[in-house]
Design an enzyme around this catalytic site. Structure first.
Site, PDB file in Angstrom:
ATOM      1  N   ASP A 290      -8.971  -2.905  -7.648  1.00 50.28           N
ATOM      2  CA  ASP A 290      -8.508  -1.889  -6.693  1.00 50.28           C
ATOM      3  C   ASP A 290      -9.093  -0.529  -7.082  1.00 50.28           C
ATOM      4  O   ASP A 290      -8.673   0.077  -8.080  1.00 50.28           O
ATOM      5  CB  ASP A 290      -6.986  -1.841  -6.695  1.00 50.28           C
ATOM      6  CG  ASP A 290      -6.407  -0.999  -5.559  1.00 50.28           C
ATOM      7  OD1 ASP A 290      -7.085  -0.062  -5.100  1.00 50.28           O
ATOM      8  OD2 ASP A 290      -5.275  -1.289  -5.121  1.00 50.28           O
TER       9      ASP A 290
ATOM     10  N   CYS B  12       0.851  -1.194   0.000  1.00 46.99           N
ATOM     11  CA  CYS B  12       0.000   0.000   0.000  1.00 46.99           C
ATOM     12  C   CYS B  12       0.891   1.250   0.000  1.00 46.99           C
ATOM     13  O   CYS B  12       1.616   1.487  -0.955  1.00 46.99           O
ATOM     14  CB  CYS B  12      -0.969  -0.051   1.185  1.00 46.99           C
ATOM     15  SG  CYS B  12      -2.148   1.314   1.270  1.00 46.99           S
TER      16      CYS B  12
ATOM     17  N   HIS C 103      -7.641  -4.004  -3.481  1.00 52.77           N
ATOM     18  CA  HIS C 103      -6.515  -3.479  -2.717  1.00 52.77           C
ATOM     19  C   HIS C 103      -6.244  -4.394  -1.516  1.00 52.77           C
ATOM     20  O   HIS C 103      -7.131  -5.052  -0.994  1.00 52.77           O
ATOM     21  CB  HIS C 103      -6.837  -2.061  -2.230  1.00 52.77           C
ATOM     22  CG  HIS C 103      -5.652  -1.307  -1.747  1.00 52.77           C
ATOM     23  ND1 HIS C 103      -4.663  -0.853  -2.587  1.00 52.77           N
ATOM     24  CD2 HIS C 103      -5.280  -0.934  -0.495  1.00 52.77           C
ATOM     25  CE1 HIS C 103      -3.742  -0.233  -1.878  1.00 52.77           C
ATOM     26  NE2 HIS C 103      -4.079  -0.266  -0.610  1.00 52.77           N
TER      27      HIS C 103
END
Length: 273
Positions: free
Chosen positions: A206, A149, A241
């Site tokens: 995502d 991330c 994600h």
């Protein structure tokens, strides 16, 4: 300055999922340490295979999510150590605040993450490599970086910053974005000048990283130097994600396991094993 790491999982991610993986420290040497930097010590978690003697291990810098160096990041260090690596995760938000004790996502972003300069992060990672060399357990000639991330973005940037890095693996790190004094460049801006090949692992679903930005990054890599051209991006269909984050609902076991295998193979392929 936060002088110690929090214990357990970050407050903002609780309760943790039933799928959460806890890697034991059996056969490992694990500890919280202090990394000397230009503006004071920052805490870090490190893990390497246990054993006496002068054996050294290839180094992997493990770069945190926005939730800091909490139990998931520590677990990833132990997983890497189980595979024969010297894994270290420095607390890169230490000067701005302890995000592990913050319950609201918006507060983490506004009060801490938005105030962390990229230049500070690059310097702290350089200091972490220098510290690793002093331990007598690290083979810094075999240096890799992986991040998740927020840390995925940093992985791309550090692979362009430090010529000693041999390989990087960026998990769902943002590739484009607005620029300011804190963040003067993004991965797409440094893609052509990478000093080490990076493997990008992304989810097709995502919502924060559109496929258009991934294609933009691929085009930038294709026009770059040797390391850029050797870089690759793999997109997992059906994954969003944080698909490696087994402690969260976003976890996708098949993509996570395949991505982890790809990461280890990438390190080996690029001389970090």
């Amino acid at each position: 300055m936060a002088t110690a790491l929090g214990s357990g999982f970050a407050l903002a991610v609780r309760p943790v999922s039933a799928d959460t993986i806890i890697t034991p420290s059996d056969g490992l040497d694990v500890d919280e340490v202090q990394i000397p930097t230009a503006s004071g010590d920052i805490p870090a978690y490190r893990a390497w295979p246990a054993g006496k003697g002068k054996k050294t291990y290839p180094v992997v810098l493990v770069i945190q999510e926005i939730f800091g160096v909490h139990e998931h990041i520590k677990d990833l260090c132990r997983r890497l150590a189980q595979r024969g690596y010297f894994a270290v995760a420095p607390s890169l938000f230490a000067r701005q605040g302890d995000v592990t004790k913050m319950a609201e996502f918006k507060d983490i972003i506004s009060h801490v993450v938005s105030k962390v300069p990229d230049a500070q992060v690059m310097s702290d990672l350089d200091a972490t490599v220098a510290w690793a060399k002093t331990t007598g357990k690290a083979n810094v000639a075999k240096l890799a970086i992986t991040g998740f991330c927020w840390g995925g973005r940093i992985t791309w940037l550090y692979a362009a910053h430090n010529p000693a890095v041999r390989a990087g693996v960026a998990w769902y790190g943002r590739l484009v974005g607005d620029k300011d004094e804190m963040k003067p460049q993004h991965p797409v801006d440094v893609a052509a000048s990478l000093k080490a090949p990076v493997l990008g692992l992304y989810g097709a679903e995502d919502g924060g990283i559109p496929l258009q930005s991934i294609e933009q990054m691929r085009q930038a890599l294709a026009t770059g130097k040797a390391a850029a051209k050797r870089s690759k991006i793999h997109v997992y269909e059906g994954a969003g994600h944080a698909f490696l984050a087994d402690y969260r609902p976003s976890y996708k076991a098949e993509a996570a396991q395949d991505g982890w295998a790809k990461m280890l193979a990438w390190f080996k392929q690029n001389g970090v094993a």
